[in-house]
Design an enzyme around this catalytic site. Structure first.
Site, PDB file in Angstrom:
ATOM      1  N   HIS A 173     -61.339  27.267  -2.475  1.00 33.07           N
ATOM      2  CA  HIS A 173     -60.905  26.244  -1.509  1.00 33.07           C
ATOM      3  C   HIS A 173     -59.587  25.870  -1.489  1.00 33.07           C
ATOM      4  O   HIS A 173     -59.181  24.958  -2.200  1.00 33.07           O
ATOM      5  CB  HIS A 173     -61.992  24.802  -1.425  1.00 33.07           C
ATOM      6  CG  HIS A 173     -62.141  24.163  -0.564  1.00 33.07           C
ATOM      7  ND1 HIS A 173     -61.204  24.149   0.849  1.00 33.07           N
ATOM      8  CD2 HIS A 173     -62.862  23.071  -0.044  1.00 33.07           C
ATOM      9  CE1 HIS A 173     -61.392  23.186   1.618  1.00 33.07           C
ATOM     10  NE2 HIS A 173     -62.340  22.494   0.916  1.00 33.07           N
ATOM     11  N   TYR A 178     -56.776  19.776   0.152  1.00 32.91           N
ATOM     12  CA  TYR A 178     -57.249  19.585  -1.370  1.00 32.91           C
ATOM     13  C   TYR A 178     -56.293  20.291  -2.452  1.00 32.91           C
ATOM     14  O   TYR A 178     -55.288  20.749  -1.769  1.00 32.91           O
ATOM     15  CB  TYR A 178     -58.632  20.343  -1.528  1.00 32.91           C
ATOM     16  CG  TYR A 178     -59.469  19.364  -0.723  1.00 32.91           C
ATOM     17  CD1 TYR A 178     -59.949  18.068  -1.142  1.00 32.91           C
ATOM     18  CD2 TYR A 178     -60.293  19.873   0.418  1.00 32.91           C
ATOM     19  CE1 TYR A 178     -60.677  17.085  -0.383  1.00 32.91           C
ATOM     20  CE2 TYR A 178     -61.162  18.981   1.249  1.00 32.91           C
ATOM     21  CZ  TYR A 178     -61.443  17.877   0.685  1.00 32.91           C
ATOM     22  OH  TYR A 178     -62.296  16.688   1.525  1.00 32.91           O
ATOM     23  N   GLY A 295     -64.960  25.720  15.427  1.00 33.68           N
ATOM     24  CA  GLY A 295     -65.205  25.318  16.641  1.00 33.68           C
ATOM     25  C   GLY A 295     -65.869  26.722  17.475  1.00 33.68           C
ATOM     26  O   GLY A 295     -65.748  26.659  18.644  1.00 33.68           O
TER      27      GLY A 295
HETATM   28  C1  LIG Z   1     -71.055  18.342   6.716  1.00 31.63           C
HETATM   29  C2  LIG Z   1     -69.426  19.217   6.594  1.00 31.63           C
HETATM   30  C3  LIG Z   1     -69.199  19.441   5.149  1.00 31.63           C
HETATM   31  C4  LIG Z   1     -68.076  20.116   4.907  1.00 31.63           C
HETATM   32  N1  LIG Z   1     -67.775  20.685   3.786  1.00 31.63           N
HETATM   33  C5  LIG Z   1     -66.869  21.381   3.558  1.00 31.63           C
HETATM   34  C6  LIG Z   1     -66.692  21.982   2.147  1.00 31.63           C
HETATM   35  O1  LIG Z   1     -67.161  21.602   1.185  1.00 31.63           O
HETATM   36  N2  LIG Z   1     -65.533  22.894   1.984  1.00 31.63           N
HETATM   37  C7  LIG Z   1     -64.989  23.407   3.303  1.00 31.63           C
HETATM   38  O2  LIG Z   1     -64.017  24.367   2.844  1.00 31.63           O
HETATM   39  N3  LIG Z   1     -65.149  23.108   4.305  1.00 31.63           N
HETATM   40  C8  LIG Z   1     -65.888  21.897   4.590  1.00 31.63           C
HETATM   41  N4  LIG Z   1     -66.306  21.557   5.693  1.00 31.63           N
HETATM   42  C9  LIG Z   1     -65.584  22.350   6.994  1.00 31.63           C
HETATM   43  C10 LIG Z   1     -66.433  23.452   7.568  1.00 31.63           C
HETATM   44  O3  LIG Z   1     -66.500  24.508   6.704  1.00 31.63           O
HETATM   45  C11 LIG Z   1     -65.783  24.121   8.754  1.00 31.63           C
HETATM   46  O4  LIG Z   1     -64.425  24.354   8.625  1.00 31.63           O
HETATM   47  C12 LIG Z   1     -65.882  23.363  10.132  1.00 31.63           C
HETATM   48  O5  LIG Z   1     -67.021  22.493  10.055  1.00 31.63           O
HETATM   49  C13 LIG Z   1     -65.495  23.802  11.199  1.00 31.63           C
HETATM   50  O6  LIG Z   1     -66.354  25.045  11.569  1.00 31.63           O
HETATM   51  P1  LIG Z   1     -67.497  24.552  12.568  1.00 31.63           P
HETATM   52  O7  LIG Z   1     -66.684  24.123  13.944  1.00 31.63           O
HETATM   53  O8  LIG Z   1     -68.195  26.007  12.919  1.00 31.63           O
HETATM   54  O9  LIG Z   1     -68.451  23.522  12.210  1.00 31.63           O
HETATM   55  C14 LIG Z   1     -67.506  20.796   6.075  1.00 31.63           C
HETATM   56  C15 LIG Z   1     -67.955  20.517   7.476  1.00 31.63           C
HETATM   57  C16 LIG Z   1     -69.147  19.769   7.649  1.00 31.63           C
HETATM   58  C17 LIG Z   1     -69.541  19.478   9.084  1.00 31.63           C
END
Ligand SMILES: Cc1cc2nc3c(=O)[nH]c(=O)nc-3n(C[C@H](O)[C@H](O)[C@H](O)COP(=O)(O)O)c2cc1C
Length: 361
Positions: A173, A178, A295
């Site tokens: 990550h 981070y 997104g």
């Molecule tokens: C509840 C939640 C927790 C997340 N925790 C992490 C995480 O632990 N590590 C990470 O790299 N991204 C984390 N993200 C980001 C997601 O991996 C992703 O990059 C983000 O939701 C955008 O993708 P999407 O539009 O398909 O939701 C988190 C997102 C959400 C919604």
């Protein structure tokens, strides 16, 4: 649909190109052990071609928020083994996302220990959830040279533990501000040793961690998540295109399974040096399998694959609320709506394992 076609990345044969993005759900117990429901949560989503686990703390020092799972005790490893077994039995593949929050943390979540970072520079104008309410970020303790080597060792041990827990590989990550991202950025790294200063020096930490992970997990079992246009957690660079151009050229030399890249999740209009769309800006530099994220919908993801701009797409919120997302995409069926109130925290099924499958609706 190309999204539903199989693909092999690294040594992994995936049944489709839909990846479950890593998502912290803050449902571990106070010692970083998984609750039993977590096994079901991941098993329900095993029709994804690949699951990337929630960010997992590589050490106690790596923890930033309450109720984060860990991968540094035998009990934690045993908990994850149940998850990987269940996912494999259901025909899925799962990679562990290795997480160190660095300065994006609070001592209240670390038994009073101060967060560590490349430099003693605090995140300003943002708040962290401490479990006792919200608070400003603290000024972290600057890692000594020996401290950096100890963190590299923690990553290495976490990769060993991930394999013992049955994961199919590991992802670093390095996104969203981070620790690895903190080394990379000039706003959070003011060091004057070989880990700070030039772009080459600021990239060193990420490259050294990856080399450790590759040594343990083997070639093609290691991926990395990057967010080149994210300014969250106080990340700011004068020339992010130069930073990521150098880093991606160096990553190309490593035997990585994939590169996972995020579009900006917050507007960057005020900062014209940040590309609004990272794919035209950086895609041409990536010759590994590329997972794109943030997104994307059924239509936009499919279009990216059809145009050969990426090989896989990861979905976060959509997989959270739709355990059977590939089947829903296949049928072009309606999607469950995300309940934002249950995204983080909680110990029961609500908003975790109770999102309905199509046949239940
Ligand atoms: C509840 C939640 C927790 C997340 N925790 C992490 C995480 O632990 N590590 C990470 O790299 N991204 C984390 N993200 C980001 C997601 O991996 C992703 O990059 C983000 O939701 C955008 O993708 P999407 O539009 O398909 O939701 C988190 C997102 C959400 C919604």
């Amino acid at each position: 649909m190309k999204l539903l076609e199989p693909i092999t990345i690294g040594g992994l044969s995936l049944k489709n190109r839909m990846v479950m993005a890593p998502m912290t759900r803050s449902r571990a117990d106070a010692t970083g052990n998984l609750i039993p429901l977590t096994t079901l949560y991941y098993q329900q989503r095993a029709t994804a071609g690949l699951i990337i686990s929630e960010g997992i703390a590589i050490s106690k020092e790596a923890i930033g928020m309450p109720f984060i799972s860990g991968l540094y005790t035998q009990e934690q490893i045993a908990g994850w083994k149940k998850v990987t077994d269940a996912v494999h039995q259901s025909g899925g593949k799962i990679i562990a996302q290795l997480w160190h929050t660095g300065r994006a943390a609070h001592s209240a979540n670390k038994d009073g220990e101060m967060p560590v970072a490349p430099s003693a520079v605090a995140i300003e104008n943002q708040e962290v959830y401490t479990g006792f309410g919200r608070s400003g970020f603290e000024t972290p303790r600057e890692l000594t040279h020996a401290g950096i080597k100890a963190v590299l060792q923690d990553y290495r041990q976490a990769a060993i533990n991930a394999l013992e827990a049955g994961f199919d590989g590991v992802e670093l990550h390095a996104a969203f501000g981070y620790l690895p991202n903190q080394f990379l950025s000039e706003s959070s790294n003011t060091r004057t040793d070989e880990y700070g200063g030039s772009i080459e020096n600021r990239s060193r930490f990420i490259l050294e961690v990856l080399k450790q992970l590759i040594t343990v997990a083997g070639a093609d079992k290691v991926g990395i998540k990057l967010s080149p246009s994210s300014i969250y957690h106080g990340i700011m660079d004068q020339d992010p295109v130069a930073v990521y151009t150098y880093l991606l050229e160096e990553l190309d030399k490593l035997p990585l399974a994939y590169i996972h890249i995020m579009q900006p999740m917050f507007p960057v209009d005020e900062f014209p040096q940040y590309p609004k769309d990272v794919i035209p800006a950086f895609g041409h530099l990536i010759r590994k399998p590329l997972i794109i994220n943030a997104g994307y919908t059924r239509a936009t993801a499919e279009e990216m694959l059809q145009e050969d701009k990426a090989q896989l797409v990861s979905f976060g919120a959509l997989f959270l609320s739709n355990p059977d997302l590939p089947e829903r995409f296949r049928l072009n069926a309606a999607l469950n709506v995300l309940d934002r109130d249950t995204m983080y925290g909680g110990g029961d099924a609500k908003g975790y394992t109770d999102y309905p499958f199509l046949e239940q609706q």
